[in-house]
Design an enzyme around this catalytic site. Structure first.
Site, PDB file in Angstrom:
ATOM      1  N   LYS A   1      22.730  38.929  71.147  1.00  0.00           N
ATOM      2  CA  LYS A   1      22.675  40.183  71.913  1.00  0.00           C
ATOM      3  C   LYS A   1      23.195  41.424  71.182  1.00  0.00           C
ATOM      4  O   LYS A   1      23.801  42.299  71.797  1.00  0.00           O
ATOM      5  CB  LYS A   1      23.477  40.038  73.222  1.00  0.00           C
TER       6      LYS A   1
ATOM      7  N   ASP B   1      29.649  32.901  80.484  1.00  0.00           N
ATOM      8  CA  ASP B   1      29.381  33.623  81.745  1.00  0.00           C
ATOM      9  C   ASP B   1      28.557  32.786  82.739  1.00  0.00           C
ATOM     10  O   ASP B   1      28.727  32.906  83.956  1.00  0.00           O
ATOM     11  CB  ASP B   1      28.715  34.985  81.502  1.00  0.00           C
TER      12      ASP B   1
HETATM   13  C1  BGC Z   1      24.428  33.921  74.940  1.00  0.00           C
HETATM   14  C2  BGC Z   1      24.908  33.054  76.065  1.00  0.00           C
HETATM   15  C3  BGC Z   1      25.089  33.879  77.326  1.00  0.00           C
HETATM   16  C4  BGC Z   1      23.821  34.665  77.641  1.00  0.00           C
HETATM   17  C5  BGC Z   1      23.963  35.539  78.871  1.00  0.00           C
HETATM   18  C6  BGC Z   1      23.200  34.714  75.374  1.00  0.00           C
HETATM   19  O1  BGC Z   1      22.833  35.606  74.358  1.00  0.00           O
HETATM   20  O2  BGC Z   1      24.109  33.144  73.814  1.00  0.00           O
HETATM   21  O3  BGC Z   1      26.122  32.422  75.722  1.00  0.00           O
HETATM   22  O4  BGC Z   1      25.393  33.027  78.395  1.00  0.00           O
HETATM   23  O5  BGC Z   1      23.485  35.469  76.535  1.00  0.00           O
HETATM   24  O6  BGC Z   1      24.971  36.476  78.736  1.00  0.00           O
END
Ligand code: BGC
Length: 472
Positions: free
Chosen positions: A175, A211
């Site tokens: 992200k 989360d």
């Molecule tokens: C992460 C996860 C997370 C999800 C939602 C993803 O990019 O790898 O760990 O739960 O985003 O936030």
């Protein structure tokens, strides 16, 4: 076109629809996605295949056995999107279930250089974990809590390989985070070190959760059938309660453990190749983590607006939109925000909202242009809902098979901006999940402040366990 007279717009609309038809997924294709997801989940769970599996199925050390929970004040941290949040949560207990009251919270935006800089401290800039410690210190000062050593639960929304509930290494950032010095390290250790470096307060870090896990836990307190947690926001992921005997990475056979699937990485071994379009490839190439999180890149809010922008540019190039001319802003990466997708699809039919968004991007759209933009948004967001639905149906069908139940009654706790704020995502998504998981009775509940509350609740359980262990 097959001859005859046609006025220009209907003909072009036909061409536009033709272009966008590649976003439509047939039920057979969605079933194939579901099957492949299940296959990768199985590979992720098995010791032999785990390392190569794209879906990592990470054990969380959150178990089904009820230990009861401690009561009192807990500090909860939430890191995973563009903001970082600190919360003070009071956890108490009534006869049937724990209860919690969130008392205070504060949001801190994460500066770009903390997100993408180094995780360890350098002299000139506050880096990610030092920045987090600085925010905690600010929060404690504001609420006159600096003298207290509170138990702390950390919602950390990235792939973590846990060794225990309070210990785990970050596998890779996702992200848009890129802070160096964190991947491969114990995240709780980095936090503890940063707190120690400051030396102006003390904290007892008792739990770290994803989360999805925090969301599931916070919803579980409302509804004990909640054994799945899902996020469709900046990122996309699911966790669920898996039978211990199939979680080969952890010893023990009894009961269930929550597994963080990290399904965002599904596709990283080529499983989605024939479904990915040229826009998906471009989004991936321009991202900070090319080749990674390919399923997430089809679905989540971090990428949805950008996908729409790339499709719009393609239509401009084909002379099907904006008289064949894009504005400089539309040519700029990131200019079509994901919230615009929701706004465009919320337009009541008079095109006002769409018109306003497009003019803010330096365009002068005709009614036809507005309709095309709406169609593009619908195509991208519907594909996201269907892809995501195929994945969740895969998870739920697997749970039903493992539990050998004729009909599985299950609740899914959900959070995330795409799920909550897009006007049609959830309906399209629910419909596909129910269609692909016919023998399951599925309820969806939205979690409110799940990340913080979930972290506090699991910390309360962890404290109880620690207290029991000390007493033994
Ligand atoms: C992460 C996860 C997370 C999800 C939602 C993803 O990019 O790898 O760990 O739960 O985003 O936030």
């Amino acid at each position: 076109m097959t001859g005859g007279i046609c006025i220009m717009d209907p003909c072009n609309m036909g061409k536009v629809e033709q272009f966008l038809s590649e976003f439509l997924l047939k039920k057979e294709e969605l079933k194939e996605v579901m099957k492949r997801m299940q296959h990768e989940m199985d590979r992720g769970l098995r010791l032999e295949t785990h390392d190569k599996a794209s879906v990592k199925m990470l054990p969380t050390y959150v178990r089904s056995t009820p230990e009861g929970s401690e009561v009192g004040d807990f500090l909860a941290l939430d890191l995973g999107g563009t903001n970082f949040r600190v919360m003070l949560v009071k956890v108490g207990e009534d006869e049937q279930r724990g209860w919690k009251v969130e008392t205070k919270h504060q949001m801190y935006s994460i500066p770009e250089d903390a997100m993408t800089g180094t995780a360890e401290m350098v002299r000139t800039r506050p880096e990610l974990f030092d920045y987090i410690a600085e925010c905690i210190s600010d929060f404690l000062t504001k609420h006159n809590l600096k003298h207290k050593k509170l138990p702390l639960g950390f919602t950390f929304s990235f792939p973590v390989r846990h060794e225990d509930i309070d210990k785990g290494i970050l596998l890779n950032w996702t992200k848009g985070f890129k802070a160096s010095g964190a991947e491969g390290n114990n995240v709780v250790g980095l936090l503890r070190d940063a707190i120690k470096r400051r030396g102006d307060f003390q904290m007892d870090v008792v739990a770290m959760v994803n989360d999805t896990v925090a969301t599931m836990i916070s919803c579980y307190y409302e509804d004990h059938s909640c054994e799945v947690g899902m996020i469709v926001g900046t990122g996309c992921n699911v966790c669920y309660m898996e039978e211990m005997h199939t979680v080969e990475l952890v010893e023990g056979e009894e009961g269930r453990m929550c597994v963080n699937t990290e399904w965002g990485a599904f596709g990283d071994n080529g499983e989605l190749d024939e479904f990915r379009l040229e826009y998906d490839r471009l989004v991936d190439e321009m991202s900070l983590n090319p080749g990674q999180q390919l399923y997430e890149k089809l679905i989540s809010g971090k990428y949805m607006g950008e996908l729409v922008r790339l499709v719009l540019l393609k239509l401009v190039n084909e002379d099907l939109l904006f008289n064949g001319e894009a504005s400089d802003l539309l040519k700029t990466k990131g200019s079509f925000e994901t919230c615009f997708v929701s706004q465009v699809e919320s337009d009541s039919g008079d095109r006002k909202q769409i018109y306003n968004i497009l003019t803010s991007l330096g365009l002068l759209p005709s009614e036809f242009d507005c309709d095309v933009v709406r169609l593009v948004c619908e195509s991208v967001s519907t594909r996201a809902a269907h892809m995501c639905g195929a994945g969740l149906a895969g998870v739920i069908n697997r749970m039903r098979e493992r539990r050998s139940q004729e009909a599985l009654k299950i609740t899914v706790g959900v959070d995330g901006s795409v799920y909550k704020l897009h006007p049609c995502f959830k309906d399209r998504f629910h419909e596909i999940v129910r269609d692909l998981a016919p023998h399951c009775d599925i309820a969806f509940i939205q979690s409110e402040e799940g990340s913080g509350r979930g972290a506090a609740l699991i910390s309360a359980v962890a404290c109880k366990m620690a207290a029991c262990m000390l007493a033994q």
